[in-house]
Design an enzyme around this catalytic site. Structure first.
Site, PDB file in Angstrom:
ATOM      1  N   TYR A 167      11.826  -0.516  12.727  1.00 23.01           N
ATOM      2  CA  TYR A 167      10.201  -0.835  12.828  1.00 23.01           C
ATOM      3  C   TYR A 167       9.471  -1.268  11.416  1.00 23.01           C
ATOM      4  CZ  TYR A 167       5.864  -1.301  15.338  1.00 23.01           C
ATOM      5  OH  TYR A 167       5.394  -2.172  15.577  1.00 23.01           O
ATOM      6  N   GLY A 168       9.748  -0.305  10.097  1.00 27.11           N
ATOM      7  CA  GLY A 168       8.720  -0.224   9.410  1.00 27.11           C
ATOM      8  C   GLY A 168       9.540  -1.896   9.049  1.00 27.11           C
TER       9      GLY A 168
END
Length: 262
Positions: A167-168
């Protein structure tokens, strides 16, 4: 209805059947915009659009899978045939860490335990999806000589946090993409900006069994935090604003600073 600051504006918000997308779409509608409510489709999308129309808003249902070029091209064709223009594109559709680790908030896993399939699926949605949708609609905006592209992101902490692959990286990539898009379009009349909430937000990206505990934590933001900045970025007031990263919780301070510099 309110002041109708966005009367005549046609906007498309991806991933807008719930969460941040819905909050932003509703904010635009309340200011008089015509808005395509977009997601992968189904009963949930139809119900949301029906409810908005019953309230008197000019909302339209637009099924689109941001991972599929065919689906995106069909959406472009729909916008062309129904509206003939697009003033605002909000890239918001995305999936969260729950798709690779349901317990990511409480039991983070290292990157080497993330499956290649899970990594690819999230990047394809959150990063490649932003690229594909913007790539498809940008030529229309360039031809018009005006347009606003607003890419939704998250805090930088999310890009460094333990257990937050992929996600990051997907949000870090989307921010870099946004800055480059802004430069590529700088002389075209089309602006590109980044907007993020500024903290953990109730968006439905947590599994149901953890959502209640998360939502009751202090400091959790309502998706409505995005309303004022998304309306501003879609309005005539934001003419010439491009390549900016705007944090919704710091919006008032950002506006004051900008006014003091002009």
């Amino acid at each position: 209805m309110s002041s109708q600051r966005l009367s005549g504006i046609h906007a498309l918000v991806t991933g807008s059947s719930s969460g941040l997308g819905y909050a932003m779409a509703r904010a635009l509608l309340k200011e008089g915009a015509t808005v395509a409510i977009s997601s992968r489709g189904g009963e949930k999308l139809s119900k949301v659009v029906s409810q908005l129309r019953e309230e008197g808003f000019d909302a339209h249902e637009l099924t689109m899978d941001v991972r599929s070029t065919d689906s995106i091209h069909a959406a472009v064709a729909w916008v062309n045939s129904h509206w003939g223009k697009l003033d605002v594109l909000v890239n918001n559709a995305g999936i969260g860490m729950r798709t690779v680790n349901k317990k990511f908030m409480f039991e983070p896993k290292p990157f080497y335990e993330v499956s290649p399939e899970g990594f690819r699926n999230l990047i394809e949605t959150n990063l490649t999806g932003y690229f594909l949708v913007a790539r498809a609609f940008a030529p229309m905006m360039v031809q018009q000589g005006h347009g606003r592209i607003i890419n939704i992101s998250m805090n930088h902490e999310t890009m460094r946090r333990k257990g937050f692959v992929p996600y990051g990286p997907s949000r870090a990539g989307a921010e870099s993409l946004s800055y480059i898009m802004a430069e590529d379009l700088r002389d075209s009349g089309v602006s590109v900006n980044i907007l993020l909430p500024g903290g953990a937000t109730r968006t439905g990206m947590l599994p149901d069994e953890y959502a209640d505990a998360f939502d009751s934590m202090p400091g959790i933001l309502s998706p409505d935090i995005m309303a004022r900045p998304i309306v501003y970025l879609s309005s005539p007031e934001a003419e010439g604003v491009t390549g900016e990263r705007i944090v919704a919780t710091e919006f008032d301070e950002w506006i004051r600073t900008r006014k003091s510099l002009t």
